[in-house]
Design a protein around this motif. Structure first.
Motif, PDB file in Angstrom:
ATOM      1  N   ILE A  80      33.027  66.493  40.554  1.00 23.84           N
ATOM      2  CA  ILE A  80      32.441  67.669  39.208  1.00 23.84           C
ATOM      3  C   ILE A  80      33.472  68.681  39.295  1.00 23.84           C
ATOM      4  N   SER A  81      34.389  69.022  38.902  1.00 21.60           N
ATOM      5  CA  SER A  81      35.489  69.834  38.738  1.00 21.60           C
ATOM      6  C   SER A  81      34.629  71.439  38.798  1.00 21.60           C
ATOM      7  N   GLY A  82      33.577  71.533  37.840  1.00 20.11           N
ATOM      8  CA  GLY A  82      33.189  72.895  37.613  1.00 20.11           C
ATOM      9  C   GLY A  82      33.935  73.775  36.726  1.00 20.11           C
TER      10      GLY A  82
ATOM     11  N   ARG B 245      32.857  63.153  36.154  1.00 15.46           N
ATOM     12  CA  ARG B 245      34.145  62.015  36.090  1.00 15.46           C
ATOM     13  C   ARG B 245      34.242  60.932  37.023  1.00 15.46           C
ATOM     14  N   GLY B 246      34.747  62.001  38.581  1.00 11.85           N
ATOM     15  CA  GLY B 246      34.878  61.088  39.622  1.00 11.85           C
ATOM     16  C   GLY B 246      34.736  60.109  39.548  1.00 11.85           C
ATOM     17  N   VAL B 247      33.159  60.116  39.296  1.00 12.20           N
ATOM     18  CA  VAL B 247      31.944  59.059  39.444  1.00 12.20           C
ATOM     19  C   VAL B 247      33.129  58.106  38.926  1.00 12.20           C
ATOM     20  N   LYS B 248      33.198  57.680  38.069  1.00 12.49           N
ATOM     21  CA  LYS B 248      34.787  56.481  37.581  1.00 12.49           C
ATOM     22  C   LYS B 248      34.051  55.568  37.032  1.00 12.49           C
ATOM     23  N   SER B 249      32.449  55.419  36.898  1.00 10.31           N
ATOM     24  CA  SER B 249      31.851  54.009  35.988  1.00 10.31           C
ATOM     25  C   SER B 249      30.702  54.587  36.155  1.00 10.31           C
TER      26      SER B 249
ATOM     27  N   GLN C 183      31.336  75.678  31.079  1.00 10.42           N
ATOM     28  CA  GLN C 183      30.848  75.404  30.588  1.00 10.42           C
ATOM     29  C   GLN C 183      29.315  74.452  31.556  1.00 10.42           C
ATOM     30  N   HIS C 184      30.085  73.995  32.370  1.00  6.65           N
ATOM     31  CA  HIS C 184      28.995  72.970  33.135  1.00  6.65           C
ATOM     32  C   HIS C 184      27.926  73.836  35.056  1.00  6.65           C
ATOM     33  N   LEU C 185      28.967  75.407  34.425  1.00  6.17           N
ATOM     34  CA  LEU C 185      28.717  75.851  35.782  1.00  6.17           C
ATOM     35  C   LEU C 185      26.763  76.785  34.863  1.00  6.17           C
TER      36      LEU C 185
ATOM     37  N   SER D 269      28.115  65.840  34.718  1.00 10.70           N
ATOM     38  CA  SER D 269      28.662  66.647  34.031  1.00 10.70           C
ATOM     39  C   SER D 269      28.696  66.155  32.135  1.00 10.70           C
ATOM     40  N   ARG D 270      29.226  66.744  31.357  1.00  4.79           N
ATOM     41  CA  ARG D 270      29.535  66.315  30.077  1.00  4.79           C
ATOM     42  C   ARG D 270      30.463  65.098  29.898  1.00  4.79           C
ATOM     43  N   GLY D 271      31.550  65.668  31.177  1.00  6.26           N
ATOM     44  CA  GLY D 271      33.236  64.448  31.818  1.00  6.26           C
ATOM     45  C   GLY D 271      32.314  62.876  31.655  1.00  6.26           C
TER      46      GLY D 271
ATOM     47  N   GLU E  90      41.308  72.726  46.264  1.00  7.50           N
ATOM     48  CA  GLU E  90      40.729  73.389  45.172  1.00  7.50           C
ATOM     49  C   GLU E  90      40.261  74.243  43.777  1.00  7.50           C
ATOM     50  N   ALA E  91      39.283  73.172  43.468  1.00  5.67           N
ATOM     51  CA  ALA E  91      38.501  72.470  42.773  1.00  5.67           C
ATOM     52  C   ALA E  91      37.222  73.846  42.236  1.00  5.67           C
ATOM     53  N   ASN E  92      37.413  73.857  41.768  1.00 11.19           N
ATOM     54  CA  ASN E  92      36.124  75.836  40.786  1.00 11.19           C
ATOM     55  C   ASN E  92      35.091  75.119  41.493  1.00 11.19           C
TER      56      ASN E  92
ATOM     57  N   ALA F  80      28.849  70.737  47.279  1.00 14.64           N
ATOM     58  CA  ALA F  80      29.481  70.215  45.981  1.00 14.64           C
ATOM     59  C   ALA F  80      30.330  69.183  47.293  1.00 14.64           C
ATOM     60  N   ILE F  81      30.920  68.009  46.339  1.00 15.52           N
ATOM     61  CA  ILE F  81      31.823  66.932  47.400  1.00 15.52           C
ATOM     62  C   ILE F  81      32.954  67.181  46.008  1.00 15.52           C
ATOM     63  N   ASN F  82      33.893  67.061  46.614  1.00 17.44           N
ATOM     64  CA  ASN F  82      35.103  67.118  45.569  1.00 17.44           C
ATOM     65  C   ASN F  82      35.849  66.243  46.873  1.00 17.44           C
ATOM     66  N   LYS F  83      37.345  65.849  46.244  1.00 15.13           N
ATOM     67  CA  LYS F  83      38.046  65.004  46.458  1.00 15.13           C
ATOM     68  C   LYS F  83      39.807  66.389  47.002  1.00 15.13           C
ATOM     69  N   ASP F  84      39.020  67.667  45.653  1.00 15.60           N
ATOM     70  CA  ASP F  84      40.516  68.784  45.671  1.00 15.60           C
ATOM     71  C   ASP F  84      39.799  69.440  46.225  1.00 15.60           C
TER      72      ASP F  84
ATOM     73  N   GLY G 198      24.790  71.888  31.193  1.00 16.86           N
ATOM     74  CA  GLY G 198      25.643  72.542  31.013  1.00 16.86           C
ATOM     75  C   GLY G 198      25.746  73.083  29.763  1.00 16.86           C
ATOM     76  N   GLN G 199      26.128  73.949  29.406  1.00 19.67           N
ATOM     77  CA  GLN G 199      26.316  75.249  28.871  1.00 19.67           C
ATOM     78  C   GLN G 199      25.391  74.363  26.658  1.00 19.67           C
ATOM     79  N   THR G 200      25.673  72.683  26.257  1.00 22.99           N
ATOM     80  CA  THR G 200      25.356  72.127  25.777  1.00 22.99           C
ATOM     81  C   THR G 200      24.847  71.716  25.977  1.00 22.99           C
ATOM     82  N   GLY G 201      24.319  71.180  27.118  1.00 20.89           N
ATOM     83  CA  GLY G 201      23.155  70.317  28.139  1.00 20.89           C
ATOM     84  C   GLY G 201      21.773  71.269  28.098  1.00 20.89           C
TER      85      GLY G 201
HETATM   86  P1  FAD Z   1      36.412  66.443  35.842  1.00 19.88           P
HETATM   87  O1  FAD Z   1      37.298  68.018  35.082  1.00 19.88           O
HETATM   88  O2  FAD Z   1      37.644  65.600  34.963  1.00 19.88           O
HETATM   89  O3  FAD Z   1      36.914  66.890  36.979  1.00 19.88           O
HETATM   90  C1  FAD Z   1      36.491  65.260  37.593  1.00 19.88           C
HETATM   91  C2  FAD Z   1      36.327  65.931  39.272  1.00 19.88           C
HETATM   92  O4  FAD Z   1      36.168  64.658  40.136  1.00 19.88           O
HETATM   93  C3  FAD Z   1      38.076  66.311  39.776  1.00 19.88           C
HETATM   94  O5  FAD Z   1      37.521  68.005  40.075  1.00 19.88           O
HETATM   95  C4  FAD Z   1      38.023  66.117  40.844  1.00 19.88           C
HETATM   96  O6  FAD Z   1      39.277  66.569  41.847  1.00 19.88           O
HETATM   97  C5  FAD Z   1      37.478  64.974  41.319  1.00 19.88           C
HETATM   98  N1  FAD Z   1      36.564  63.876  41.752  1.00 19.88           N
HETATM   99  C6  FAD Z   1      37.416  62.573  41.273  1.00 19.88           C
HETATM  100  N2  FAD Z   1      37.593  61.726  42.009  1.00 19.88           N
HETATM  101  C7  FAD Z   1      36.952  61.787  43.101  1.00 19.88           C
HETATM  102  C8  FAD Z   1      36.565  61.230  44.176  1.00 19.88           C
HETATM  103  N3  FAD Z   1      36.202  60.113  44.307  1.00 19.88           N
HETATM  104  N4  FAD Z   1      35.242  61.386  45.091  1.00 19.88           N
HETATM  105  C9  FAD Z   1      35.317  62.847  44.833  1.00 19.88           C
HETATM  106  N5  FAD Z   1      35.800  63.858  43.792  1.00 19.88           N
HETATM  107  C10 FAD Z   1      36.426  63.976  42.848  1.00 19.88           C
HETATM  108  N6  FAD Z   1      30.202  70.211  30.330  1.00 19.88           N
HETATM  109  C11 FAD Z   1      29.638  70.245  31.209  1.00 19.88           C
HETATM  110  O7  FAD Z   1      29.253  69.426  31.995  1.00 19.88           O
HETATM  111  N7  FAD Z   1      28.171  70.526  30.777  1.00 19.88           N
HETATM  112  C12 FAD Z   1      28.583  71.242  29.392  1.00 19.88           C
HETATM  113  O8  FAD Z   1      27.189  71.461  28.732  1.00 19.88           O
HETATM  114  C13 FAD Z   1      29.779  70.871  28.387  1.00 19.88           C
HETATM  115  N8  FAD Z   1      29.588  71.727  27.331  1.00 19.88           N
HETATM  116  C14 FAD Z   1      31.315  72.338  26.838  1.00 19.88           C
HETATM  117  C15 FAD Z   1      30.747  72.815  25.569  1.00 19.88           C
HETATM  118  C16 FAD Z   1      32.141  72.836  24.816  1.00 19.88           C
HETATM  119  C17 FAD Z   1      32.422  74.371  23.334  1.00 19.88           C
HETATM  120  C18 FAD Z   1      33.315  72.950  25.514  1.00 19.88           C
HETATM  121  C19 FAD Z   1      34.464  73.487  25.025  1.00 19.88           C
HETATM  122  C20 FAD Z   1      32.984  71.904  27.188  1.00 19.88           C
HETATM  123  C21 FAD Z   1      32.153  71.617  27.031  1.00 19.88           C
HETATM  124  N9  FAD Z   1      31.899  71.188  28.649  1.00 19.88           N
HETATM  125  C22 FAD Z   1      30.665  70.882  29.226  1.00 19.88           C
HETATM  126  C23 FAD Z   1      33.325  70.301  29.421  1.00 19.88           C
HETATM  127  C24 FAD Z   1      33.768  70.660  30.230  1.00 19.88           C
HETATM  128  O9  FAD Z   1      34.520  72.473  29.614  1.00 19.88           O
HETATM  129  C25 FAD Z   1      34.727  69.618  31.049  1.00 19.88           C
HETATM  130  O10 FAD Z   1      35.288  69.139  30.019  1.00 19.88           O
HETATM  131  C26 FAD Z   1      33.800  69.318  31.866  1.00 19.88           C
HETATM  132  O11 FAD Z   1      32.683  69.925  32.408  1.00 19.88           O
HETATM  133  C27 FAD Z   1      34.821  68.302  32.985  1.00 19.88           C
HETATM  134  O12 FAD Z   1      34.123  66.953  33.276  1.00 19.88           O
HETATM  135  P2  FAD Z   1      34.134  67.012  35.170  1.00 19.88           P
HETATM  136  O13 FAD Z   1      34.314  68.404  35.959  1.00 19.88           O
HETATM  137  O14 FAD Z   1      32.877  65.526  35.100  1.00 19.88           O
HETATM  138  O15 FAD Z   1      35.530  66.686  34.701  1.00 19.88           O
END
Ligand code: FAD
Length: 325
Positions: free
Chosen positions: A268-270, A211-215, A273-275, A236-238, A292-294, A286-290, A252-255
């Protein structure tokens, strides 16, 4: 104990997928000096028999039939069961791919056999065959011993090294006539999503965005980095839920489950389900602004920073390295 082991080859775009060669390597271990029989199923696949043999199959059986042009569980299970009926093997190995995950349980049920699925390793120990497989979404590994007379397993792509290709290897190629009938599904048309380059599930390098990729556009620098490294883009699913990319990229788990040599997670927060889909990658960056990201908990290398600055910098550096190498 020497065993005869059957390996189903998986064909994509007119070639055997790498996972088929990995399955041959696994089958060699299961065979303990016995015979590895490659099986090719399709409507015109016999030309691939040689490649199977060059990668370690001792001989190949080809089942060609018009109704096997596209994969269907009914068609392919009839073909594979006919080979099993003829060969009476002590082992069957398939890739743990979309096809293998669909087909293996059906065939195992028909044979009244057990099935060890998603193995990441196989070893022979004192006459027994032990399979390593991840459990609890990849948090732990178990070793499973096959106790059935028939050892039936699927192997996760990118984990078991294939044998060196040896073009001097020879082997018998025979065909088996099977009349495929009672298909409950008929594939009328296959509509392919335009995918760029390398197949995600077999890629040696995966550059993944969250989701951090934003678009959608935010994925462009990730694609550039993947291109320079000869890799594929994942997500990621996000990112998929936010419609930045297609769900076919979800890891991830469902991908998809991937185990590349290098996994670069960007924004990617980590989440657990992604791990589940990438934590067995050999090297994780891992490249993340936070800070503390998992994701940093599973990363071998962590870069705390803005991905839109870090990713282009990495691309430039890798380009320079490629020029000098
Ligand atoms: P976020 O959690 O929103 O993290 C975004 C990260 O980007 C943050 O850590 C932030 O610090 C960082 N960031 C923001 N801007 C920047 C920047 N400019 N530069 C660097 N870092 C930045 N998820 C999966 O991925 N795969 C699956 O298969 C999957 N299956 C699921 C199944 C179930 C049943 C459930 C309940 C959930 C599932 N999920 C799955 C969802 C999962 O729980 C998370 O919601 C999802 O992985 C979050 O995606 P994300 O890390 O991209 O987004």
């Amino acid at each position: 104990m020497a065993r005869k082991v059957v390996v189903l080859g998986e064909v994509r775009d007119g070639a055997l997928r790498n996972v088929s060669f990995e399955a041959v390597a696994a089958a060699k271990t299961v065979a303990e000096g016995g015979e590895v029989v490659g099986v090719l199923v399709g409507d015109s696949v016999s030309a691939l028999a040689e490649s199977f043999i060059h990668h370690g199959a001792d001989r190949v059986i080809v089942v060609e039939e018009a109704n096997l042009k596209q994969y269907t569980p009914d068609g392919f299970s009839q073909a594979l069961l006919a080979v099993v009926e003829q060969e009476q093997p002590e082992g069957i190995v398939l890739g743990h791919t979309a096809l293998g995950k669909d087909l293996a349980p059906k065939v195992a049920a028909k044979l009244d056999s057990g099935l060890i699925s998603d193995a990441t390793g196989v070893e022979a120990a004192g006459g027994n065959i032990l399979f390593t497989r991840p459990i609890y979404s990849g948090k732990a590994f178990e070793k499973k011993m096959a106790t059935d007379k028939l050892i039936f397993a699927t192997i996760r792509p990118n984990n078991i090294a294939p044998l060196e290709k040896d073009e001097s290897r020879g082997g018998d190629v025979s065909s088996l006539a099977v009349q495929i009938k009672d298909l409950r599904t008929i594939i009328k048309e296959v509509v392919r999503k335009a995918s760029q380059g390398v197949d995600l599930s077999e890629a040696k390098v995966v550059v993944s965005g969250g989701r951090g990729v934003k678009s959608k556009e935010g994925f462009e620098p990730l694609q550039e980095l993947a291109n320079v490294l000869g890799g594929a883009v994942g997500a990621s699913r996000g990112a998929c839920d936010a419609d930045y990319c297609d769900y076919s990229l979800q890891i991830g788990q469902t991908g998809k489950v991937v185990t590349p040599d290098l996994y670069i997670a960007c924004g990617i927060s980590g989440a657990i389900q992604h791990l589940a889909g990438m934590s067995n990658s050999k090297v994780i960056v891992a490249i993340n602004k936070d800070p503390e990201a998992n994701i940093f908990k599973v990363a071998d290398y962590g870069i705390v920073g803005d991905l839109f600055e870090v990713v282009p910098m990495l691309t430039e550096e890798f380009k320079k390295l490629k020029v000098h190498s």
